[in-house]
Scaffold this active site. Sequence first.
Site, short mmCIF file in Angstrom:
data_model
loop_
_atom_site.label_atom_id
_atom_site.label_comp_id
_atom_site.label_asym_id
_atom_site.label_seq_id
_atom_site.Cartn_x
_atom_site.Cartn_y
_atom_site.Cartn_z
N VAL A 170 -12.16 2.31 1.41
CA VAL A 170 -11.50 1.68 2.56
C VAL A 170 -10.93 2.67 3.56
O VAL A 170 -10.63 2.30 4.70
CB VAL A 170 -10.37 0.71 2.10
CG1 VAL A 170 -10.93 -0.45 1.32
CG2 VAL A 170 -9.29 1.45 1.32
N SER A 181 3.58 -4.95 0.16
CA SER A 181 4.42 -4.69 -1.02
C SER A 181 5.86 -5.06 -0.69
O SER A 181 6.26 -5.01 0.49
CB SER A 181 4.37 -3.20 -1.36
OG SER A 181 5.36 -2.86 -2.31
N TYR A 229 4.59 5.40 1.05
CA TYR A 229 4.09 4.07 0.68
C TYR A 229 4.85 2.96 1.43
O TYR A 229 4.26 2.02 1.96
CB TYR A 229 4.24 3.92 -0.83
CG TYR A 229 3.73 2.64 -1.43
CD1 TYR A 229 2.36 2.45 -1.66
CD2 TYR A 229 4.61 1.62 -1.82
CE1 TYR A 229 1.90 1.29 -2.24
CE2 TYR A 229 4.14 0.45 -2.40
CZ TYR A 229 2.79 0.29 -2.62
OH TYR A 229 2.33 -0.87 -3.20
N ALA A 238 6.50 3.17 4.24
CA ALA A 238 6.17 3.20 5.68
C ALA A 238 4.80 2.58 5.91
O ALA A 238 4.60 1.81 6.86
CB ALA A 238 6.20 4.64 6.19
N LYS A 245 3.20 0.33 4.02
CA LYS A 245 3.20 -1.12 3.77
C LYS A 245 4.01 -1.87 4.84
O LYS A 245 3.66 -2.99 5.21
CB LYS A 245 3.74 -1.42 2.36
CG LYS A 245 2.84 -0.89 1.22
CD LYS A 245 1.47 -1.54 1.20
CE LYS A 245 0.75 -1.33 -0.13
NZ LYS A 245 -0.60 -1.92 -0.15
P1 NAI Z 1 -4.39 -0.60 -9.07
O1 NAI Z 1 -4.12 0.85 -9.01
O2 NAI Z 1 -4.72 -1.24 -10.37
O3 NAI Z 1 -5.51 -1.01 -8.02
C1 NAI Z 1 -5.65 -0.40 -6.79
C2 NAI Z 1 -7.08 -0.59 -6.37
O4 NAI Z 1 -7.31 0.07 -5.12
C3 NAI Z 1 -8.06 0.00 -7.38
O5 NAI Z 1 -9.12 -0.91 -7.54
C4 NAI Z 1 -8.54 1.26 -6.69
O6 NAI Z 1 -9.87 1.62 -7.06
C5 NAI Z 1 -8.50 0.81 -5.25
N1 NAI Z 1 -8.53 1.92 -4.31
C6 NAI Z 1 -7.73 2.99 -4.24
N2 NAI Z 1 -8.14 3.80 -3.22
C7 NAI Z 1 -9.21 3.19 -2.66
C8 NAI Z 1 -10.07 3.51 -1.58
N3 NAI Z 1 -9.90 4.63 -0.86
N4 NAI Z 1 -11.06 2.66 -1.28
C9 NAI Z 1 -11.24 1.52 -1.99
N5 NAI Z 1 -10.48 1.18 -3.02
C10 NAI Z 1 -9.47 2.00 -3.35
O7 NAI Z 1 -3.12 -1.28 -8.44
P2 NAI Z 1 -2.75 -2.82 -8.20
O8 NAI Z 1 -1.41 -2.96 -8.75
O9 NAI Z 1 -3.82 -3.73 -8.62
O10 NAI Z 1 -2.62 -2.78 -6.60
C11 NAI Z 1 -3.34 -3.64 -5.73
C12 NAI Z 1 -2.56 -3.72 -4.42
O11 NAI Z 1 -1.30 -4.31 -4.68
C13 NAI Z 1 -2.29 -2.36 -3.78
O12 NAI Z 1 -2.41 -2.48 -2.38
C14 NAI Z 1 -0.84 -2.11 -4.15
O13 NAI Z 1 -0.20 -1.24 -3.25
C15 NAI Z 1 -0.28 -3.51 -4.12
N6 NAI Z 1 0.95 -3.70 -4.88
C16 NAI Z 1 0.98 -3.54 -6.24
C17 NAI Z 1 2.16 -3.74 -6.92
C18 NAI Z 1 2.28 -3.63 -8.40
O14 NAI Z 1 3.41 -3.67 -8.92
N7 NAI Z 1 1.21 -3.49 -9.16
C19 NAI Z 1 3.40 -4.08 -6.20
C20 NAI Z 1 3.23 -4.22 -4.78
C21 NAI Z 1 2.06 -4.03 -4.16
#
Ligand code: NAI
Length: 243
Positions: A61, A139, A152, A154, A156
């Site tokens: 992305v 987030s 992060y 900033a 979000k």
């Molecule tokens: P995760 O680390 O399990 O998943 C993150 C995903 O983003 C992974 O599939 C990873 O491969 C992908 N990713 C990372 N860099 C990438 C890139 N350059 N291109 C394409 N894909 C990429 O984390 P999670 O928890 O599933 O996070 C999903 C979303 O939720 C994120 O945006 C995170 O910031 C947000 N979030 C998560 C929270 C939590 O407590 N788990 C809380 C608040 C927000």
Amino acid sequence: MPPRILLVTGSNSGIGSAIVRNFLEESDHNIVWAGFHHRQDRVQPIADEFPGRCCPVSLDVSVRAAWQQAVSRIVDSAGRLDVLVNNAGVHEDALLGAMSLDSWDRVLATNLDAVFHGCQAVLPQMISQRSGRIINVASLSALLAPVGQTNYAAAKAGVVALTQSLAKETARMGITVNAICPGYIETEALESMPPEKRQSALAQIPMRRFGRPSEVASLVRFLACPDAAYLTGSAIKIDGGIL
Ligand code: NAI
């Protein structure tokens, strides 16, 4: 009626994988393009479980050209694109005084620039359809910035502001744009947390538990459904009552 075509980024783990599954289970009418970066092996089992309805698509992305390629591939193949879920994200926590410029740049590129690239890539198709849904996974850190997350938080907060501004730009084109702000959700992103930090995080949550990826996915599914037609420019928190 043509099938509904959805693109979910960061589908290969945690919340992204739950969103993909939720849409696939919701209706046979949904065809989900599951964006992944590096780990196709983690998307493939869902694609095998839902033959012909879950299409893995390589999409870093943070790379603008990758967006153009992925969206062209989807539109060439399906003829439309109804829903974009910008879910991919990373965090690299550190105090600002110790944060490297690389870490700042990576976190901004993946969480914020990527949403800009993604929205620009899908908008021409959604405008020509006069319909579309964009759902940005921000987030709680955007609304309640913690210590150690200047990059992060900033990024979000930028996603929330982008969402509100773009929602106004697209409101008369049949396109809604919303953000969700999850608190602590039980995914790999939380697994690295030391036990004492987990305990103090739990103590901050009035419900005394972390959220489940499936609960976030249900909110995303609602924002993509016809009943959510009047919701746009919102930033909806899902955090067990923290804020
Ligand atoms: P995760 O680390 O399990 O998943 C993150 C995903 O983003 C992974 O599939 C990873 O491969 C992908 N990713 C990372 N860099 C990438 C890139 N350059 N291109 C394409 N894909 C990429 O984390 P999670 O928890 O599933 O996070 C999903 C979303 O939720 C994120 O945006 C995170 O910031 C947000 N979030 C998560 C929270 C939590 O407590 N788990 C809380 C608040 C927000």
